[in-house]
Design a protein around this motif. Structure first.
Motif, PDB file in Angstrom:
ATOM      1  N   LEU A  62     -34.153  20.878  12.246  1.00 46.80           N
ATOM      2  CA  LEU A  62     -34.652  22.187  11.810  1.00 46.80           C
ATOM      3  C   LEU A  62     -35.544  22.813  12.871  1.00 46.80           C
ATOM      4  O   LEU A  62     -35.457  24.014  13.149  1.00 46.80           O
ATOM      5  CB  LEU A  62     -35.404  22.043  10.476  1.00 46.80           C
ATOM      6  CG  LEU A  62     -35.987  23.329   9.900  1.00 46.80           C
ATOM      7  CD1 LEU A  62     -34.899  24.359   9.627  1.00 46.80           C
ATOM      8  CD2 LEU A  62     -36.762  23.028   8.614  1.00 46.80           C
ATOM      9  N   LYS A 119     -35.009  26.310  14.980  1.00 42.68           N
ATOM     10  CA  LYS A 119     -35.993  27.392  15.126  1.00 42.68           C
ATOM     11  C   LYS A 119     -36.239  27.728  16.599  1.00 42.68           C
ATOM     12  O   LYS A 119     -36.304  28.888  16.991  1.00 42.68           O
ATOM     13  CB  LYS A 119     -37.316  26.983  14.455  1.00 42.68           C
ATOM     14  CG  LYS A 119     -37.224  26.966  12.924  1.00 42.68           C
ATOM     15  CD  LYS A 119     -38.533  26.470  12.308  1.00 42.68           C
ATOM     16  CE  LYS A 119     -38.492  26.499  10.785  1.00 42.68           C
ATOM     17  NZ  LYS A 119     -39.693  25.865  10.194  1.00 42.68           N
ATOM     18  N   GLY A 125     -33.223  23.736   5.726  1.00 42.34           N
ATOM     19  CA  GLY A 125     -34.596  24.215   5.616  1.00 42.34           C
ATOM     20  C   GLY A 125     -35.050  24.254   4.160  1.00 42.34           C
ATOM     21  O   GLY A 125     -34.329  23.817   3.264  1.00 42.34           O
TER      22      GLY A 125
END
Lengths: 355, 355, 355
Positions: free
Chosen positions: B105, B109, C211
């Motif tokens: 994750l 990002k 997420g």
């Protein structure tokens, strides 16, 4: 309106235009089904549409075809329900029952009365490219950006979808519907053939020899023949023949993402469900069913009315009227017997085997 | 430059434009990950890009998500490596470790900071065909030869790819990305929906009755609903509902060459991997995973968080949170136990059975 | 002429233009095959074409490659038949035999003499959209409605099919043939690459992290490299790399509806048959064969010359030169031994088990 508030009643007017209403008398006459028991208003009520059991209203028609959905029948508000004789007495009192030995067929007929197929709107969209040597009946509808090359023939009242490409020499019968983004080459189509969007018909088969420096392509000089009433699903692929033709027999229906290799010859009214594949030169008789994700090797023969189960891997001929499943294929009964036997044996070995 | 000399460093400038550089302070703030151990130059170094462990340089960021690649970590030259706590002490001395419980994750990002999604470039390409009754937000980008028919609505900042065809009445929310060559009909899309090239959405389901003279098509009068944040892979096919709607739930992702039959209803955040197929009227709960090439028959229910293994053939309901595999489907443990048992038994029968 | 009366002789002049005729002397010289036994007219006869055994005439050439079709050889009227030495004496007296250890390769060569590949007809169709910053060799053929974006380079004598979209920065070598409706982005192609209609090359791989609020896409910043002589079938999909490149090695051939995940790296002269799928980051050596509908999980390695059977499910590395089949994959011999053992055991349990 947010997407969560979407109305899920069928026949959304943004997408569909509806015919009707129809009287019960007309519907009985058109379908040959039998009305029972008669309701008081049977002569005067007009049915305005069709809907599934759970949302149909008193002026709508529904149907029951799968006993799994009997609980929905008990609670339906539909004014009329198409059912098999065995379920006639399960239709609620406020509804009439339209009884038939083939509810799904009667449903098809009634649904088609309310939602008839679109007809061709004659004319060629100004953005389409038509080769001057193409021969297109004036009743044909050609949508935006279609490409139709030299010596293509297209019969009356066909619809050629946006962005479809029809290569040199292709012959198309009457009342065919070619979706968007179809590639069509080296092919002869009968009447009422339907090709869904993204179907690829007529490209080279997967044929090559092994040479000293790599693979050597073999010219593929057969064609594809799609007989009358054939349907081919979205993004399916049918390779043209190598030296013979690839033939899809009259009335056969292929679902989405199906692969048909070169020289395959399929009889009448075969069904090939999505993601199944048939390798080169294999032959199917009439009324053969190939379920989803099944695969057939090349150069074998599948007899009339045979049924090949989902995910089945067929490596040899299948006799007429037989049912096979498993990979490798075996008779249905044997397959499930084997599965049950193995599960039982492995389970009973638990104490000894586990570590 | 010959193809053999191609530079395989990611982010090839012919295809990608890069943002940044970014300071470590900024990256830590944006991702919530923890920097450890601190390096001397942590306050001043600017990271210019991202790359895999084996090619990253001292101003680039890499990550480790699969312990299979631990040997690459030992030799990496990356200036910063995103890792789980368990591997923090495996990061070489010359690199800093960005530690997080969800490295993938954090990688997502950071990669998005360097390579943000393209934004819509407002405007309709002059070669596109837009029906006068379509309603398109002025911020939308419409690429060459797209076709948008009557009463289509498209919300702000969508991108409509080249050659895509959007049929009458289709509703598209905001920030959607429709690839090239997509066919879209009878459909309502939420916001941030992504359709990859060649996806076919909304065509007729595979529905027909058996009549005296062949198959009789049943009008398919439902639609397709793709809720917010749905993604559909290249060349995948989603048939519209027959009498209900086909619904893909919020955030669900379908890979390439997936087939979804009519009336399928899928919950939130499901994953369907490439070449899997779901037959008509089957229902999935939330967070269901269907692995590659799996097949589900129609009219069954798959519970929340269930996982269906690759090539699995599912013929009956699957309970929530269970893992199944095999054809026919069974619990993971049982399947592999059966496989091991059969191999052992067949092997031990060697002396007696071989001929 | 109705579709039932279609002529199924290959090389239908509506679709194919034929070269020739050729003398036997020329054919022998071009192929290196050996003529035996000599016929009286061997020096003077000219062969006008090629056809399968069952329809070939005395001035046509046929071939036998599969002993399954020996009965057709006995009855052929072909003037010349290409055969392996073992079948030379099975060729009928009225025919000559062209004997070779590789009949299929000789067939490929002779068929190509009669039906050479179409050459590019230089020129850009006026309906195509070419970005001013694209660099296209003047010998290239660009068909209707093709879209070629900025900084695309296309080498000499390529054919770019109708409706194909080539995105920014794509590099294409010489003599490539790109079919209709292809989507091509983030890719570098060598020479003589062939992409069939509907192939999708270079789209995002199926990469996302989990997420708090759903899935988060990971920018896919690798590309696709298709080396010299690669072929990709109709409606197949090849995702670009995530951080490395997806590479299809020189001379490899992919059939229709094949899925290649991101970062897959394939060696030279691999074969991937229709509907097979290879998951992300898996590596294939050279001369690997993946049969139809097989599936490979990600992050594994398949050795040189390995063969993966139809519908095989490969969950771990496969050694060079080995043959595997089954799901999960195991050696061919073991798989079929297991199948036979189970069938026998389940059968013998009949009396006890049936209910």
């Amino acid at each position: 309106m947010s997407i969560e508030q979407e109305n899920h009643h069928p026949g959304d007017s943004r997408f569909f235009s509806k015919s009707g209403p129809y009287t019960i008398e007309y519907l009985v006459k058109e379908t040959g089904a039998q009305l029972t028991p008669p309701r008081k208003d049977v002569d005067t009520v007009e049915f305005s549409g069709i809907a599934p059991l759970q949302v149909a209203t008193s002026t709508e028609i529904s149907f029951l075809d799968n006993k799994r959905y009997l609980p929905l029948l008990a609670e339906t508000k539909a004014g009329l329900v198409i059912v098999a004789p065995a379920f006639a007495d399960k239709v609620p009192e406020a509804s009439a029952a339209l009884v038939t030995s083939n509810p799904y067929l009667v449903w098809a007929k009634i649904a088609t009365l309310f939602y008839p197929k679109d007809k061709a709107k004659p004319g060629v969209h100004p953005t389409a490219y038509i080769h001057p040597d193409a021969v297109i009946d004036p009743s044909v509808e050609v949508q935006p950006f279609a490409v139709i090359m030299n010596n293509v023939h297209i019969g009356k009242e066909c619809i050629i979808g946006a962005h479809t490409v029809i290569e040199q020499g292709v012959q198309i019968g009457e009342y065919c519907r070619i979706g968007n983004h179809v590639s069509l080459s080296h092919a002869v189509l009968g009447d009422r053939v339907t090709l869904y969007s993204g179907a690829r018909i007529g490209q080279d088969g997967f044929g090559f020899a092994v040479g000293d420096k790599g693979f050597v392509s073999i010219p593929q000089i057969g064609k594809v023949v799609l007989q009358n009433d054939v349907e081919v699903g979205a993004n399916s692929t049918i390779d043209r023949g190598s030296v013979r033709d690839t033939i899809i027999g009259e009335g056969s229906r292929l679902d989405n993402l199906v692969q048909i290799g070169h020289n395959v010859q399929m009889g009448r009214c075969c069904i090939v469900v999505s993601q199944a594949g048939i390798s080169g030169s294999t032959q199917l008789g009439d009324f053969v069913t190939i379920a989803a994700q099944a695969g057939l090797i090349g150069h074998i023969h599948i007899g009339d009315h045979a049924r090949v189960g989902a995910q089945c891997g067929v490596m040899s001929d299948v006799e007429a009227k037989s049912d096979v499943i498993g990979s490798p294929a075996m008779p249905f009964k044997e397959f499930f017997k084997n599965v049950a036997f193995l599960r039982r044996m492995a389970k009973s070995s638990k104490g000894k085997e586990d570590n």
